[in-house]
Design a protein around this motif. Sequence first.
Motif, mmCIF file in Angstrom:
data_model
loop_
_atom_site.group_PDB
_atom_site.id
_atom_site.type_symbol
_atom_site.label_atom_id
_atom_site.label_comp_id
_atom_site.label_asym_id
_atom_site.label_seq_id
_atom_site.Cartn_x
_atom_site.Cartn_y
_atom_site.Cartn_z
ATOM 1 N N PHE A 312 0.855 -1.188 0.000
ATOM 2 C CA PHE A 312 0.000 0.000 0.000
ATOM 3 C C PHE A 312 0.893 1.241 0.000
ATOM 4 C CE2 PHE A 312 0.121 -1.953 4.263
ATOM 5 C CZ PHE A 312 0.861 -1.006 4.968
ATOM 6 N N GLY A 313 0.347 2.413 0.322
ATOM 7 C CA GLY A 313 1.110 3.652 0.305
ATOM 8 C C GLY A 313 2.377 3.558 1.125
ATOM 9 N N ALA A 314 3.507 3.962 0.544
ATOM 10 C CA ALA A 314 4.809 3.704 1.162
ATOM 11 C C ALA A 314 5.030 4.481 2.447
ATOM 12 C CB ALA A 314 5.922 4.041 0.169
ATOM 13 N N LEU A 333 6.732 -9.560 2.958
ATOM 14 C CA LEU A 333 6.863 -8.706 1.783
ATOM 15 C C LEU A 333 6.349 -7.325 2.150
ATOM 16 C CD1 LEU A 333 7.451 -8.422 -1.330
ATOM 17 C CD2 LEU A 333 4.991 -8.779 -1.660
ATOM 18 N N CYS A 334 7.049 -6.306 1.679
ATOM 19 C CA CYS A 334 6.623 -4.930 1.924
ATOM 20 C C CYS A 334 6.803 -4.164 0.621
ATOM 21 C CB CYS A 334 7.474 -4.308 3.034
ATOM 22 S SG CYS A 334 6.719 -2.879 3.821
ATOM 23 N N GLY A 335 5.737 -3.567 0.122
ATOM 24 C CA GLY A 335 5.838 -2.878 -1.149
ATOM 25 C C GLY A 335 4.826 -1.773 -1.291
ATOM 26 N N SER A 336 5.010 -0.981 -2.328
ATOM 27 C CA SER A 336 4.136 0.162 -2.553
ATOM 28 C C SER A 336 4.019 0.435 -4.042
ATOM 29 C CB SER A 336 4.694 1.403 -1.850
ATOM 30 O OG SER A 336 3.928 2.552 -2.181
ATOM 31 N N GLN A 337 2.892 1.068 -4.403
ATOM 32 C CA GLN A 337 2.703 1.459 -5.793
ATOM 33 C C GLN A 337 3.582 2.638 -6.182
ATOM 34 O OE1 GLN A 337 0.346 1.473 -3.420
ATOM 35 N NE2 GLN A 337 -1.583 0.558 -4.114
ATOM 36 N N PHE A 338 3.862 3.560 -5.237
ATOM 37 C CA PHE A 338 4.510 4.807 -5.649
ATOM 38 C C PHE A 338 5.391 5.382 -4.544
ATOM 39 C CE2 PHE A 338 0.548 5.797 -3.643
ATOM 40 C CZ PHE A 338 0.716 6.993 -2.969
ATOM 41 N N ASP A 343 10.598 7.264 1.882
ATOM 42 C CA ASP A 343 9.662 6.271 2.401
ATOM 43 C C ASP A 343 10.328 4.908 2.553
ATOM 44 O OD1 ASP A 343 7.588 8.146 2.392
ATOM 45 O OD2 ASP A 343 7.025 7.659 0.336
ATOM 46 N N TYR A 344 11.054 4.490 1.513
ATOM 47 C CA TYR A 344 11.675 3.172 1.557
ATOM 48 C C TYR A 344 12.826 3.123 2.568
ATOM 49 C CZ TYR A 344 8.962 1.698 -2.502
ATOM 50 O OH TYR A 344 7.935 1.357 -3.340
ATOM 51 N N LEU A 396 -6.932 -7.729 3.859
ATOM 52 C CA LEU A 396 -7.325 -6.580 4.663
ATOM 53 C C LEU A 396 -7.070 -5.316 3.865
ATOM 54 C CD1 LEU A 396 -8.204 -5.408 7.481
ATOM 55 C CD2 LEU A 396 -5.753 -5.243 7.988
ATOM 56 N N VAL A 397 -8.112 -4.494 3.679
ATOM 57 C CA VAL A 397 -7.950 -3.229 2.972
ATOM 58 C C VAL A 397 -7.271 -2.219 3.893
ATOM 59 C CG1 VAL A 397 -9.151 -1.304 1.887
ATOM 60 C CG2 VAL A 397 -9.972 -3.614 1.526
ATOM 61 N N PHE A 398 -6.276 -1.525 3.368
ATOM 62 C CA PHE A 398 -5.655 -0.419 4.089
ATOM 63 C C PHE A 398 -5.342 0.687 3.096
ATOM 64 C CE2 PHE A 398 -2.246 1.997 6.047
ATOM 65 C CZ PHE A 398 -2.766 2.204 7.313
ATOM 66 N N PRO A 399 -5.777 1.940 3.363
ATOM 67 C CA PRO A 399 -6.495 2.425 4.536
ATOM 68 C C PRO A 399 -7.793 1.650 4.775
ATOM 69 C CG PRO A 399 -5.727 4.268 3.230
ATOM 70 C CD PRO A 399 -5.505 3.032 2.409
ATOM 71 N N GLN A 400 -8.059 1.425 6.043
ATOM 72 C CA GLN A 400 -9.100 0.498 6.457
ATOM 73 C C GLN A 400 -10.500 1.017 6.139
ATOM 74 O OE1 GLN A 400 -7.251 2.366 8.383
ATOM 75 N NE2 GLN A 400 -8.477 3.320 9.993
ATOM 76 N N GLU A 401 -11.461 0.090 6.136
ATOM 77 C CA GLU A 401 -12.840 0.443 5.791
ATOM 78 C C GLU A 401 -13.823 0.143 6.917
ATOM 79 O OE1 GLU A 401 -13.622 -1.765 2.233
ATOM 80 O OE2 GLU A 401 -12.501 -0.375 0.956
ATOM 81 N N THR A 402 -13.325 -0.139 8.116
ATOM 82 C CA THR A 402 -14.223 -0.584 9.176
ATOM 83 C C THR A 402 -14.189 0.316 10.398
ATOM 84 O OG1 THR A 402 -12.439 -2.096 9.827
ATOM 85 C CG2 THR A 402 -14.250 -3.011 8.511
ATOM 86 N N SER A 403 -13.080 0.404 11.088
ATOM 87 C CA SER A 403 -12.984 1.145 12.342
ATOM 88 C C SER A 403 -11.615 1.803 12.421
ATOM 89 C CB SER A 403 -13.201 0.201 13.534
ATOM 90 O OG SER A 403 -12.290 -0.875 13.478
ATOM 91 N N PRO A 404 -11.422 2.746 13.368
ATOM 92 C CA PRO A 404 -10.112 3.401 13.456
ATOM 93 C C PRO A 404 -9.007 2.435 13.832
ATOM 94 C CG PRO A 404 -11.551 4.060 15.284
ATOM 95 C CD PRO A 404 -12.402 3.324 14.311
ATOM 96 N N TYR A 405 -7.842 2.603 13.231
ATOM 97 C CA TYR A 405 -6.661 1.815 13.558
ATOM 98 C C TYR A 405 -5.618 2.645 14.297
ATOM 99 C CZ TYR A 405 -8.016 -2.154 10.581
ATOM 100 O OH TYR A 405 -8.646 -3.252 10.037
ATOM 101 N N ALA A 406 -5.798 3.951 14.374
ATOM 102 C CA ALA A 406 -4.813 4.827 14.991
ATOM 103 C C ALA A 406 -4.946 4.800 16.508
ATOM 104 C CB ALA A 406 -4.976 6.255 14.483
ATOM 105 N N GLY A 407 -3.826 5.029 17.185
ATOM 106 C CA GLY A 407 -3.853 5.125 18.635
ATOM 107 C C GLY A 407 -3.937 3.771 19.309
ATOM 108 N N PHE A 408 -4.066 3.793 20.625
ATOM 109 C CA PHE A 408 -4.109 2.555 21.398
ATOM 110 C C PHE A 408 -5.392 1.771 21.132
ATOM 111 C CE2 PHE A 408 -1.498 5.410 24.230
ATOM 112 C CZ PHE A 408 -0.287 4.865 23.845
#
Length: 462
Positions: A312-314, A333-338, A343-344, A396-408
């Motif tokens: 996803f986004g790097a 594996l870790c990769g990005s489109q752009f 970032d890398y 798993l879609v990221f950026p996510q489509e369900t609930s917040p992932y940021a923070g504790f």
Amino acid sequence: MKMLIEMMPERAGHLELTGLPECERQTLPGVISQRACMLYGARWMIAAIRDVVHLIHGPVGCAYYSETVRKKNYRVFSTALGEKEIVFGAGQKLEDAIREAVSLRPRSSAVLVYTTCAVGLIGEDVEAICKQASASLGLPVVPVNCPGFGGVSQGKGHDVAAAALLEHFIGRGPAGPPLENSVNILGEFDVQGDLKEIEHLLQRLGLNIICAVSGRATVENMARAHRARLNIVHCGRTGRWLAQKMEERFGIPWRKVSFFGLAETAAALQAIAAFFNRPGEAAWVEKEAEAARQRALPYLRRLAGRRVALFFGASRMGSMARAFGELGMEVVLCGSQFGCQEDYTESRRCLGRGTPMIDDAHQRELEEFLHRYRPDLLVGGTRERFMAHKMGIPFLVFPQETSPYAGFNGFVNMAREVAALVGAPVWRLGNSGFSRKEGEEMVAKYVRYMERGINENERSSL
């Protein structure tokens, strides 16, 4: 690298095990890239600004394409250019469209005019038209020069959009000293409530957010953004350049942090508290991190030793790799489109040597990797979802489509959802004795989860 997956010779440098992959190059002709265009990059950056008119100057298909950003639908206007305008010019149609859009949204504070490939090819003087319309209407009419062919990826659109905000909106308010206990957040888009989680944590440090670009940006709060004490950069690709320019122009220092994962969130809060010289007010951070870990523990036991591939986004690869490591998962594996070099570089520091990193991978390369290494989870954008599902790999879609992932709290959300995805019985259909009816019921349950998340009763059954 050929032993990892088979690649075209021209792309050999885009896959690295120890160093940094080649990046920021045009996609090879004929290769179906996972990238988006410069227009969509600009929309990704500033679509969330809610008190302006967003006008797409180009064919109606470009407006349709840029209407949905991060699964949110935004109202956009279009000049809907056709053959006649391409041949004879579209200046008058743009002028009419600006006036009509403002009449339909009379409370708008500004107009953003996005240029497209068609407009770039015919050489329309959009800047002059916008300047004339601004004088006539008495409000800013700002060109965002983002024809799709203008960059190697959507990343260039981020830069163009950030430059437009800095030139026309940020710091336009009255001059004055920095406001006490005030910050801006750059590169935060409030995906599924992420910004609310971050704001809650900052408020516990006694801090207030003036402007979040662009998750909660308005013309008014961007005008006051120059009076912040600190700029917090959450997404490097969309916030770093803006932070550097605001430091040059307004003298605002900045810190690059991440609020994804327990360690990153704790480090971010402690760094911000140190800047404001109030380490005592951050004493609760480690306790909150440990409390979140304990709440996530039932899910961590189910994820220990699992393997995950990220694409996803790097800018968030490194911090998300650490977050998945905290889930007990191995990043294979870790990769990005752009991605860009910065970032890398940051991602390699988080991953260490030996983890494959790939830039601008196309579907054939991703398919081969998944066939050979069969990770327990693929995390990526919507383009990769169907490929993974067809291969029987949880996605798993990221950026996510369900609930917040940021923070504790977001870390606990992510642990719960990843555990539910990886452990869903649907993935055992290929080698089980389930009846067709049982299989259909499990598939239906999984689809419901993907669309809106799962409730407490359904969690126990998974």
